[in-house]
Design an enzyme around this catalytic site. Structure first.
Site, short mmCIF file in Angstrom:
data_model
loop_
_atom_site.label_atom_id
_atom_site.label_comp_id
_atom_site.label_asym_id
_atom_site.label_seq_id
_atom_site.Cartn_x
_atom_site.Cartn_y
_atom_site.Cartn_z
N GLY A 40 85.61 -33.41 2.42
CA GLY A 40 85.23 -33.23 1.01
C GLY A 40 86.27 -32.41 0.27
NE ARG A 71 82.62 -36.52 3.76
CZ ARG A 71 82.62 -35.20 3.52
NH1 ARG A 71 83.17 -34.39 4.37
NH2 ARG A 71 82.07 -34.71 2.42
CG ASP A 126 82.62 -28.60 9.95
OD1 ASP A 126 82.88 -29.49 9.12
OD2 ASP A 126 81.46 -28.23 10.19
CB THR A 150 84.84 -26.78 2.95
OG1 THR A 150 83.44 -27.01 2.70
CG2 THR A 150 84.95 -25.59 3.89
CG ASP A 200 79.88 -27.13 2.46
OD1 ASP A 200 79.54 -27.29 1.28
OD2 ASP A 200 80.04 -28.07 3.27
CG ASP A 217 80.76 -25.15 6.52
OD1 ASP A 217 81.92 -25.07 6.09
OD2 ASP A 217 80.23 -26.24 6.79
NE ARG A 253 78.95 -31.07 5.56
CZ ARG A 253 79.08 -32.39 5.38
NH1 ARG A 253 78.25 -33.21 5.94
NH2 ARG A 253 80.07 -32.87 4.65
#
Ligand code: F6P
Length: 328
Positions: free
Chosen positions: A16, A77, A108, A131, A133, A135, A177
């Site tokens: 993304g 992706r 990731d 990203t 996120d 994360d 996410r």
């Protein structure tokens, strides 16, 4: 510096897109140029490696992009890169082009691909966390997160205007996410009544208690921020359950979606991207591989990909507590 461990590197953006990816690309290209390392851009992430789509890049190739959202290299992706045949093609193309190091900007999924590629073919890989996120372990913030937070906050501010005008309850879903960082921080910044995140075991009764308390305190409108992977249920189900319990409430649902991925990167994201782009190239030149460049406590650090993917930054418990106290 002793002699560089790499002579020709390629850089790509994958997964993304996130605001600040272009600033990271600019930093990679210009740092490489500074140290006389040849630099190629790869089109559309791993797909470009498989197709051999390398573009020679120099300082002028990355002019006027520091302020631009998205990624000028495009992103994907890649399903083909998940196959051994796809990765074989990608390696052959790297060999043909004489590439001896890869800078992978993404999240990731991107780092998982880079780890496997390195383990199979030995090509040096270094990552930059891009990203929204947040994360990824090994960097206090990922590139794009701060901009996404501000976008979400601005959107919720606007929702507040209409919520207040109509005495409504809004359930607002934000991205992230499996991670609740965007929800928690944008929720606090926008003054949400409640914030539901996947890291915490939320209960519908607690949510209803919060609504009861808000009513008692005289609140006439409220905003509940819900992380997209909240475990309690999807946002429409939560809104319906609330309507059943509080039939008088005028409830609306808003899903912020991909607007959170767009826009000009914030100052913090541009600076982070510039530092990590520089750090990644220097890391490769020093012979580092299979690691991600990150900033922890304002210092450049390198974290093995496997650790960056597997571990997670913890949700700050103080923030959770503060959000509850300040909500009413
Ligand atoms: O990882 C970034 C992210 O925007 C997540 O927050 C979200 O779950 C996902 O990507 C959406 O992916 P796509 O753009 O493929 O729909």
């Amino acid at each position: 510096m002793t002699e560089s461990a790499v002579k020709k590197i390629a850089v790509f953006t994958s997964g993304g897109d996130a605001p600040g990816m272009n600033a990271a690309l600019r930093a990679v290209v210009r740092t490489a140029n500074h140290f006389n390392v040849e630099c190629f851009g790869v089109w559309e992430g791993y797909n470009g490696l498989i197709k051999g789509e390398f573009i020679k890049m120099g300082p002028r190739s990355v002019k006027n992009i520091i302020n631009k959202g998205g990624t000028i290299l495009k992103s994907a992706r890649s399903l083909e890169f998940k196959t051994k045949e796809g990765r074989q093609k990608a390696f052959e193309n790297c060999q043909k082009a004489g590439i001896d190091g890869l800078v992978c900007i993404g999240g990731d999924g991107t780092f998982t691909g880079a780890t496997i590629f390195n383990e199979e073919f030995g090509i040096k890989t270094i990552g930059i966390p891009g990203t929204i996120d947040n994360d990824i372990f090994g960097s206090d913030n990922t590139i794009g997160y701060d901009t996404a937070l501000n976008t979400a906050m601005d959107a919720i501010d606007k929702i507040r205007d209409t919520a207040t005008s109509h005495n409504r309850v809004f359930f607002v879903e934000v991205m992230g996410r499996d991670a609740g960082f965007i929800a928690l921080n944008s929720g606090i910044a926008a003054g949400a009544l409640d914030i539901l995140i996947p890291e915490r075991k939320d209960s519908i009764d607690d949510l209803f208690d919060t609504f009861d308390a808000a009513q008692k305190a005289g609140k006439s409108s409220s905003i509940v921020v819900v992380a997209e992977c909240e475990k309690l249920g999807n946002i429409y189900g939560l809104a319906e359950a609330t309507k059943n319990r509080f039939p008088d409430y005028d409830i609306r649902v808003a899903i912020l979606g991909h607007i959170q991925r767009g826009g000009s990167p914030s100052c913090a994201d541009r600076v982070l991207a510039s530092r990590l782009g520089y750090g990644a190239v220097v890391g490769l030149m020093e012979g580092r591989t299979n690691v991600m460049a990150g900033l922890q406590a304002n210092k450049l650090v390198f974290t093995p990909f496997r650790e960056a993917i597997k571990k997670h930054n913890n949700i700050n418990e103080d923030l959770l507590r503060i959000s509850e106290i300040l909500a009413i």
